[in-house]
Design an enzyme around this catalytic site. Sequence first.
Site, PDB file in Angstrom:
ATOM      1  N   HIS A 260       1.139  -1.198  -0.263  1.00 20.42           N
ATOM      2  CA  HIS A 260      -0.236   0.119  -0.433  1.00 20.42           C
ATOM      3  C   HIS A 260       0.672   1.168   0.147  1.00 20.42           C
ATOM      4  CE1 HIS A 260      -3.652  -2.767   1.346  1.00 20.42           C
ATOM      5  NE2 HIS A 260      -2.535  -2.875   1.962  1.00 20.42           N
TER       6      HIS A 260
HETATM    7  O1  RIB Z   1      -4.628   0.030   5.458  1.00 15.00           O
HETATM    8  C1  RIB Z   1      -3.405  -0.425   4.778  1.00 15.00           C
HETATM    9  C2  RIB Z   1      -3.178   0.626   5.842  1.00 15.00           C
HETATM   10  O2  RIB Z   1      -2.555   0.279   7.153  1.00 15.00           O
HETATM   11  C3  RIB Z   1      -0.826   1.028   5.517  1.00 15.00           C
HETATM   12  O3  RIB Z   1      -0.505   2.069   5.593  1.00 15.00           O
HETATM   13  C4  RIB Z   1      -0.339   0.098   6.135  1.00 15.00           C
HETATM   14  O4  RIB Z   1       1.042   0.132   6.882  1.00 15.00           O
HETATM   15  C5  RIB Z   1      -1.004  -0.073   7.968  1.00 15.00           C
HETATM   16  O5  RIB Z   1      -0.855   1.135   8.451  1.00 15.00           O
END
Ligand code: RIB
Length: 320
Positions: A239
């Site tokens: 992500h």
């Molecule tokens: O939903 C994904 C996010 O939540 C990313 O930033 C991961 O590191 C968690 O923090």
Amino acid sequence: MIPVILDCDPGGDDAVAILMALSAPKKIDLKAITTISGNASLEWIHTNARKICELAGRADVPVYAGCSNALLRPAANASFCHGNDGLAGADLPAPTMPLQKGHAVDFLIENLLNAKDPITLAMTAPLTNLAVALMKRPEIVKGIKEVVWMGGSMGTGNITPAAEFNSFVDPHALQIVLSRNIPFKLIGLHITHQVTTSDAWMERLRAQGTEVSKQVAGILAVEAVSDQTRYAIPGRAIHDACVIASLLKPELFTWKKAAISVDTMEGPHVGATIISTYPAHVKEDTHTSCAMGVDGDGTMEFILECLGTYASHQKEASGF
Ligand code: RIB
Ligand code: CA
């Protein structure tokens, strides 16, 4: 050169974002890393941020500890994915670089008020630090070029069917940031779930043969189990890497102006982001936009390319 402050909660995908930001020192002038509780408790998070900086050979990067909890909501964590220490799958020594004195919020205020050029806030965690900074000194807005945030979703959530984790942890912080006139770019799950590892990609990462590639492969292999089991996606969605990829290789992403709001009511939908690109909902002067498309394979190639630069750094460092 883009002046950047990276606000994060490492976390494996945050770790990849840090490594990508540090892989391009001629393009990203990383002023500091500010940390926030999220994937794990704050102590682990700022420790992990320093572990990753030292892995990158960059013990010079200032790391600040920020808020240890959300504005109003109870503590949450993502240990189901990142492990209790936030960096499951890594095998890294305790950091020797010091944690900076002073609070991340005060660092943000000081640097945004005195920024020579407006600073890009790359944010890959709950937005609590920025929200508190805005409450303390609203005029910091003048020092912000834009916020690029991994969070929210135009579709299903992850931590709950309604909410993505960063939004779920602190929806009130998101609401505060959205209410200020700051250029705000959202990269949600509808995008990041297209940026996932595969067995072949992992093999190519391991084949880089560096300490960086070994550690990242260890982390992503563990985290992939959670993503495959919980979301039935092919591998680990990296992500947070999307935030840095959008700064270094903007052509990988497409954007639309969007009306963005967040549900702050306690209940099954708390943290849900409501995002509309309809002209009926998007005001002329709206300052918020949402990533609408991504070249997922291209982004995964780019992540490999960034991580691959550490091979040469490592050779230089060892004098080969
Ligand atoms: O939903 C994904 C996010 O939540 C990313 O930033 C991961 O590191 C968690 O923090
Ligand atoms: Ca994160």
